[in-house]
Design a protein around this motif. Structure first.
Motif, short mmCIF file in Angstrom:
data_model
loop_
_atom_site.label_atom_id
_atom_site.label_comp_id
_atom_site.label_asym_id
_atom_site.label_seq_id
_atom_site.Cartn_x
_atom_site.Cartn_y
_atom_site.Cartn_z
N VAL A 1 -75.82 -78.23 -52.54
CA VAL A 1 -74.94 -77.56 -51.57
C VAL A 1 -74.18 -78.61 -50.76
N GLU A 2 -74.90 -79.58 -50.23
CA GLU A 2 -74.26 -80.63 -49.42
C GLU A 2 -73.28 -81.45 -50.25
N GLY A 3 -73.66 -81.78 -51.47
CA GLY A 3 -72.76 -82.53 -52.34
C GLY A 3 -71.49 -81.75 -52.63
N HIS A 4 -71.62 -80.45 -52.82
CA HIS A 4 -70.45 -79.61 -53.07
C HIS A 4 -69.53 -79.61 -51.85
N ARG A 5 -70.13 -79.50 -50.68
CA ARG A 5 -69.31 -79.53 -49.46
C ARG A 5 -68.54 -80.84 -49.35
N GLU A 6 -69.23 -81.95 -49.67
CA GLU A 6 -68.61 -83.28 -49.54
C GLU A 6 -67.47 -83.48 -50.53
N THR A 7 -67.57 -82.89 -51.73
CA THR A 7 -66.52 -83.09 -52.73
C THR A 7 -65.24 -82.35 -52.39
N GLY A 8 -65.38 -81.27 -51.61
CA GLY A 8 -64.20 -80.47 -51.31
C GLY A 8 -63.81 -79.54 -52.43
N ASN A 9 -64.69 -79.39 -53.42
CA ASN A 9 -64.40 -78.45 -54.51
C ASN A 9 -64.34 -77.03 -53.96
N PRO A 10 -63.64 -76.15 -54.66
CA PRO A 10 -63.52 -74.77 -54.17
C PRO A 10 -64.87 -74.06 -54.19
N GLY A 11 -64.98 -73.06 -53.34
CA GLY A 11 -66.20 -72.27 -53.29
C GLY A 11 -67.04 -72.65 -52.08
N ASP A 12 -67.89 -71.72 -51.70
CA ASP A 12 -68.74 -71.92 -50.53
C ASP A 12 -70.17 -72.21 -50.98
N ASP A 13 -71.08 -72.20 -50.03
CA ASP A 13 -72.48 -72.49 -50.33
C ASP A 13 -73.04 -71.50 -51.35
N MET A 14 -72.66 -70.23 -51.24
CA MET A 14 -73.15 -69.22 -52.18
C MET A 14 -72.67 -69.50 -53.60
N THR A 15 -71.48 -70.07 -53.73
CA THR A 15 -70.99 -70.46 -55.05
C THR A 15 -71.96 -71.44 -55.70
N VAL A 16 -72.42 -72.40 -54.93
CA VAL A 16 -73.36 -73.40 -55.44
C VAL A 16 -74.67 -72.75 -55.84
N VAL A 17 -75.17 -71.85 -55.02
CA VAL A 17 -76.43 -71.17 -55.34
C VAL A 17 -76.28 -70.36 -56.63
N LEU A 18 -75.18 -69.61 -56.74
CA LEU A 18 -74.95 -68.82 -57.95
C LEU A 18 -74.86 -69.72 -59.19
N LEU A 19 -74.13 -70.81 -59.07
CA LEU A 19 -74.00 -71.72 -60.21
C LEU A 19 -75.34 -72.38 -60.55
N TYR A 20 -76.10 -72.73 -59.53
CA TYR A 20 -77.42 -73.35 -59.72
C TYR A 20 -78.31 -72.46 -60.58
N TYR A 21 -78.36 -71.18 -60.23
CA TYR A 21 -79.22 -70.28 -60.98
C TYR A 21 -78.62 -69.83 -62.30
N ALA A 22 -77.32 -69.73 -62.39
CA ALA A 22 -76.70 -69.44 -63.68
C ALA A 22 -76.96 -70.59 -64.66
N MET A 23 -76.81 -71.81 -64.17
CA MET A 23 -77.04 -72.98 -65.02
C MET A 23 -78.53 -73.08 -65.40
N THR A 24 -79.41 -72.79 -64.45
CA THR A 24 -80.84 -72.83 -64.74
C THR A 24 -81.17 -71.87 -65.87
N GLY A 25 -80.65 -70.66 -65.80
CA GLY A 25 -80.90 -69.68 -66.86
C GLY A 25 -80.32 -70.10 -68.20
N LEU A 26 -79.10 -70.62 -68.18
CA LEU A 26 -78.47 -71.07 -69.41
C LEU A 26 -79.26 -72.21 -70.05
N ILE A 27 -79.67 -73.15 -69.24
CA ILE A 27 -80.43 -74.29 -69.75
C ILE A 27 -81.78 -73.82 -70.30
#
Length: 189
Positions: free
Chosen positions: A134-160
């Motif tokens: 979450v903090e790394g995402h904030r620092e990069t300035g990439n689009p999306g908020d903290d919830m975006t990171v959480v959703l991607l984290y768990y989507a990626m976990t499931g895919l992997i």
């Protein structure tokens, strides 16, 4: 306890190999010694007990599986959906290349359901890992908020998880396209 850091890391990496191959029940000091190619009794000189070994594996495995964003070719892109997608793809391929590490993490997660101390330690490690994302995402300035990171984290976990355990489930899908869709939909675009 013995204080040779390189040997300790080699033993922890050997434990990761044993966990992935034989499961938590196969994780013994003798198995770790054999995997590391060291004399019998070496692991017991480095770890107080099996719980200590499991906790050290849990602490080390995330460093082993971590992706260094600076090493991603697309890291030169400006903050964007495209950069975020490429970072997720790089993470997916990085973890896929270390199947053993991910399977060992899965074994640790299962073992944590039976060991409260390991569960507490693994919970801290996983929570810290999520917060670093979450903090790394904030620092990069990439689009999306903290919830975006959480959703991607768990989507990626499931895919992997599917890819590394039952890959035929996804045989009709291109993983890179799925990742693109995860990012697009998590951003609401």
């Amino acid at each position: 306890m013995v204080q040779n850091p390189e040997r300790r890391i080699a033993l922890v990496d050997a434990a990761i190999e044993v966990l992935a191959r034989d499961g938590a029940r196969g994780l013994t000091f003798r198995a770790v010694d054999a995997e590391a190619g060291v004399p019998k009794g070496t692991a017991s000189n480095y770890f107080a007990n099996r719980d200590d070994l499991l906790n050290q594996v849990g602490a080390h495995i995330h460093r082993r599986l971590a992706l260094d964003p600076a090493g991603v070719e697309a890291a030169q892109l400006p903050p964007s959906r495209e950069l975020l997608t490429e970072l997720m793809r790089a993470l997916y391929h990085h973890i896929s290349d270390d199947r053993t590490g991910w399977l060992a993490l899965l074994e640790l997660r299962l073992e944590a359901t039976r060991r409260p101390e390991l569960q507490a330690a693994l919970t801290r490690t996983l929570r810290d890992n999520l917060m670093l994302n979450v903090e790394g995402h904030r620092e990069t300035g990439n689009p999306g908020d903290d919830m975006t990171v959480v959703l991607l984290y768990y989507a990626m976990t499931g895919l992997i998880l599917e890819h590394l355990t039952v890959p035929e489930v996804l045989s009709g899908y291109d993983e890179d396209d799925l990742i693109d869709t995860f990012v697009t939909r998590s951003l609401g675009t």
